[in-house]
Design a protein around this motif. Sequence first.
Motif, PDB file in Angstrom:
ATOM      1  N   GLN A 181       0.853  -1.190   0.000  1.00 29.15           N
ATOM      2  CA  GLN A 181       0.000   0.000   0.000  1.00 29.15           C
ATOM      3  C   GLN A 181       0.888   1.239   0.000  1.00 29.15           C
ATOM      4  O   GLN A 181       1.780   1.390   0.842  1.00 29.15           O
ATOM      5  CB  GLN A 181      -0.891  -0.005   1.248  1.00 29.15           C
ATOM      6  N   ILE A 183       1.758   4.866   0.937  1.00 24.58           N
ATOM      7  CA  ILE A 183       1.338   5.638   2.105  1.00 24.58           C
ATOM      8  C   ILE A 183       1.776   7.106   2.043  1.00 24.58           C
ATOM      9  O   ILE A 183       1.374   7.905   2.890  1.00 24.58           O
ATOM     10  CB  ILE A 183       1.882   5.007   3.403  1.00 24.58           C
ATOM     11  N   ALA A 265       1.416   8.087   7.911  1.00 21.92           N
ATOM     12  CA  ALA A 265       0.601   6.987   8.425  1.00 21.92           C
ATOM     13  C   ALA A 265       0.852   6.757   9.913  1.00 21.92           C
ATOM     14  O   ALA A 265       0.980   5.620  10.379  1.00 21.92           O
ATOM     15  CB  ALA A 265       0.856   5.711   7.641  1.00 21.92           C
ATOM     16  N   ALA A 319      -4.338   7.471   2.435  1.00 23.87           N
ATOM     17  CA  ALA A 319      -3.811   6.323   3.180  1.00 23.87           C
ATOM     18  C   ALA A 319      -4.223   6.367   4.642  1.00 23.87           C
ATOM     19  O   ALA A 319      -4.277   5.324   5.316  1.00 23.87           O
ATOM     20  CB  ALA A 319      -2.285   6.289   3.070  1.00 23.87           C
ATOM     21  N   GLY A 320      -4.520   7.559   5.146  1.00 24.13           N
ATOM     22  CA  GLY A 320      -4.885   7.689   6.555  1.00 24.13           C
ATOM     23  C   GLY A 320      -6.371   7.582   6.829  1.00 24.13           C
ATOM     24  O   GLY A 320      -6.785   7.591   7.993  1.00 24.13           O
ATOM     25  N   VAL A 321      -7.207   7.466   5.795  1.00 22.47           N
ATOM     26  CA  VAL A 321      -8.658   7.396   5.987  1.00 22.47           C
ATOM     27  C   VAL A 321      -9.059   5.967   6.364  1.00 22.47           C
ATOM     28  O   VAL A 321      -8.667   5.007   5.683  1.00 22.47           O
ATOM     29  CB  VAL A 321      -9.404   7.852   4.713  1.00 22.47           C
ATOM     30  N   LYS A 322      -9.821   5.831   7.434  1.00 24.54           N
ATOM     31  CA  LYS A 322     -10.276   4.518   7.888  1.00 24.54           C
ATOM     32  C   LYS A 322     -11.802   4.424   7.791  1.00 24.54           C
ATOM     33  O   LYS A 322     -12.518   5.438   7.886  1.00 24.54           O
ATOM     34  CB  LYS A 322      -9.866   4.299   9.350  1.00 24.54           C
ATOM     35  N   ASP A 323     -12.291   3.181   7.609  1.00 15.26           N
ATOM     36  CA  ASP A 323     -13.739   2.983   7.584  1.00 15.26           C
ATOM     37  C   ASP A 323     -14.246   2.782   9.017  1.00 15.26           C
ATOM     38  O   ASP A 323     -13.475   2.871   9.994  1.00 15.26           O
ATOM     39  CB  ASP A 323     -14.121   1.809   6.680  1.00 15.26           C
ATOM     40  N   GLY A 326     -12.295   0.527  11.264  1.00 13.95           N
ATOM     41  CA  GLY A 326     -10.888   0.823  11.517  1.00 13.95           C
ATOM     42  C   GLY A 326      -9.956   0.327  10.435  1.00 13.95           C
ATOM     43  O   GLY A 326      -8.737   0.359  10.600  1.00 13.95           O
ATOM     44  N   ARG A 327     -10.518  -0.151   9.329  1.00 13.93           N
ATOM     45  CA  ARG A 327      -9.685  -0.617   8.220  1.00 13.93           C
ATOM     46  C   ARG A 327      -9.477   0.525   7.216  1.00 13.93           C
ATOM     47  O   ARG A 327     -10.276   1.470   7.153  1.00 13.93           O
ATOM     48  CB  ARG A 327     -10.350  -1.816   7.530  1.00 13.93           C
ATOM     49  N   ARG A 328      -8.398   0.427   6.442  1.00 19.67           N
ATOM     50  CA  ARG A 328      -8.147   1.430   5.414  1.00 19.67           C
ATOM     51  C   ARG A 328      -9.306   1.474   4.429  1.00 19.67           C
ATOM     52  O   ARG A 328      -9.737   0.445   3.919  1.00 19.67           O
ATOM     53  CB  ARG A 328      -6.852   1.129   4.676  1.00 19.67           C
ATOM     54  N   LYS A 329      -9.773   2.657   4.173  1.00 19.22           N
ATOM     55  CA  LYS A 329     -10.929   2.818   3.295  1.00 19.22           C
ATOM     56  C   LYS A 329     -10.536   2.707   1.827  1.00 19.22           C
ATOM     57  O   LYS A 329     -11.319   2.239   1.001  1.00 19.22           O
ATOM     58  CB  LYS A 329     -11.596   4.170   3.572  1.00 19.22           C
TER      59      LYS A 329
END
Length: 918
Positions: A181, A183, A265, A319-323, A326-329
Amino acid sequence: GKGLQFCIRGVNVLVTMKTSRREEIVGQTAVVILAAGKGTRMGRPGLPKVCFEIDGVPAINRVIGTLAEESFTRFLVVVGHGAERVRETIGKERGGIGYVRQEPQLGTGHAAKAGATALQKQGHDGYVLVTMGDKFIERSAVAALVGGFAEDGADLALLTIPKTEFTERSGGRVLADDTGQAIGIIESIDVARQGIADELNVAIGAGMEISKAAIREVIDRHIPNPGKQGIAVAELLALAGDRGEIDKRRLEETLRSGRYNLEIAGRRYSAEEIEKNCAGVNPSLYLFKSQAFYEGVGMIDNDNAQREYYLTDVVRHLAGVKDAGGRRKFAIKTVPIEDADWIQGFNSPDELLAIQDYVRRKKKVVEVSPRLGLKASQYCSVSGWLGKIEKNTPEMRRWVEGIYGVHEGLYEEKRRDLMRVLGFYGERFGFEEKVCIVRAPGRINLMGRHVDHRGGWNNCLAIDRETIAVAGLRGDDNVEAVNVEPERFAAVNFNIPEVMGRFEFGDWVDFVNSEWVRNMLRTAAGDWGNYIKAAMLRLQHQYIDRKIHGINIALCGNVPIAAGLSSSSTIVVATLQAAIALNNLELTARQFIDLCGEGEWFVGSRGGSGDHAAIRLGQRGKIATVGYLPFRVEGMVDAPRDFQVVIANSHVKAAKSSSAKDTFNSRIAAYNLGLELLKQRCPGIRAKVRCLRDVNAETLGCDTSEIYGLLLNVPEHISRDDLKNMLGDEQKDLMDTNFGSHQDPGSYDVRGVLLFGIAEILRSKVCAEYIADGRIEELGELMRVSHDGDRVSRCGQDGRYVRFEKRCDDEYLKSLIADSASRDQDRVSRAQLLLQSGSYRCSTVEIDRMTDIVCRVPGVVGAQIAGAGLGGCIMVLARKESVEALSNALTERYYGPEGREPEIISCIPAEGAGLAEF
């Protein structure tokens, strides 16, 4: 067999599925091309960067064309600087393009925001491909990006290229974690800032005392550019510039701030870790799902070293956005390609030239070698030329006599010179190398000194003293120059684009005025190689969109150096002539001469192109009258048969040292600023006066006395501060340009310089007429007056030479006005404008003495300084039977008492510069 058949069919189905997926993505993609930048380093302020041509096609049109070939159909171009020019450029080749304006221009991220806003308003919900309009992109790069995006199921895919010495300068480092990924993308300036912080933190941690000098040394090592230092590490610069000792607490607080701690990150990275974990370099080709594009660019801010909005920050933000879990969106994938040439950008002329070279090498049609533009009689191997000369062929004799006339001793001298320089070239570069031979003669300007750049005339003849150059084409863009006297002139080696690529310049003047050029000249003052560079760099700047091939060149010459006969200009002319011939270029005589004159500005002087015109346009037995602004050849007149032009060397070197350049350039400044002041104070003449040549009775429709009246409006002497007050802010650029060419002389003698120029232009205009009419004695008188304008000394009653300064005060001008208006024919005659010397003052005491000595010899009609001045030679016009007497007079009264070797040359008017052909 059946199993194999099934396997093959399965592959076909897979290929079909992949192809279908790619077609689906392409069909639903909007292409956003960022094209709002200025490109200030490219050398043409009026031309937007994306409009620069790559092999004849504007860069923006190449990008659109490449993407269209890959079946993209929807385009949105973000414009800003030169928006109308960009629209016009694209519109000439392609319609149906959408545009959105970025205002103001705050970086690529800001431009992407403008594009995102426009697409959202249009309701676009497919995919978004983003790139820059100042790129060269191969179809292979686009196909790789789309393929990688489709296969990885990415929300964002970005192309990466290998990190090399060349790619890392312009692209940010792409960081990826263990899962692949991406970042973050870190710009090189931010990496440099982090490196500074890391080094200072280590020193603090070790308990070391840190001085201001140490901070500056660390900054200079990581960020050599002072302008970038001010943006990237302003806080540290302020600390290092404060009075007293370093405030250690403030230093530690600064280094703890976010700007000096790269966090990606959720983890902080040192500069070393960034370099180690770099997955590749970002060449700025991205493919997004629209949701990722809109959300990503919406988060871009300007928290970086340059205080700009970077599109590259979109990777770090996404890269810092989470769903909710808590997982990467967003899935952000890199698509590496191994060939960095598939996508190339340019920020300077040398980088554009590199792309041009790559494109032309890829062409399937083989370009005709520049060598084929020369005839066999102009271009053959070194051994071939030597064979022709040794055989003493009739063709060679005809060529030599066509250049110099029939002079048996001179013919043998030229044969020896040719064989010497050819042999030297052969020993250095090879006897089987194909070469051309160029000769560039020294010159004499019989009348019209210091006025070619004022729109005046030169009356010049080329002479038999000359520079001979042997030159061969190289396969690269290097130049290697050698001289047959290596102990005096060391070999010269340089790379054309490397030298040009060091600068940020708007045009040739900006280039030659740059601090780097000044520093180079300070460290290499008097280096003959500077004149080689002057020719090659000016030629490359002229052909900014074409790579000029380098040359090997060997030179020899017998033009006295620093003697006012333009020995340095012969090097410029010979080099430029060789480079043009070997690169198969065609220039008019005017273009050639202008390039030579402007090229020599590189060396520091700001003169015109009169010397180069004389060198290029001379004809055997003729005097050429050449006019300027615009350049034109007015005509040719036979040199007077019963008279001889004689050159006598003072042996006072007219070296182009820094002090000499200051003197020359201060006179040019007096011309430029004095004329502007004259037009300001006499507004009635402004519409009629474009250059100093126009200050004459005929153009202004006035009497001669009124010219003197106009000059009364200009101070006799004036300081820089007074000029600033008088000319005002409107002329700030004019003053900055002129003041920047020399040290402050304290006072500018603007009135004397203007009077000299106005009168000298008239003298230069009538010179050919006097010769044609046989008025040689009158011409001699004009030579004496002209020299008085350059004179700095007079012989006193005790025989010693004392300082002399020609009067140009108010009382003197008023006396000329009175004389002009009188009915006394003698007074009227003395007040003629062409008989006024003015005060230019570029002679020397030695030159003044020599001139006075020869003018007392019977049969000498006139004498004056030769060349720009401050040393060198005098030129004498004398009856042929008086040559021996003037030689004796100089030997007895100048050379003998001074302990100097007599050097007196009777000049043979020769053909101007050109290629040898025999």
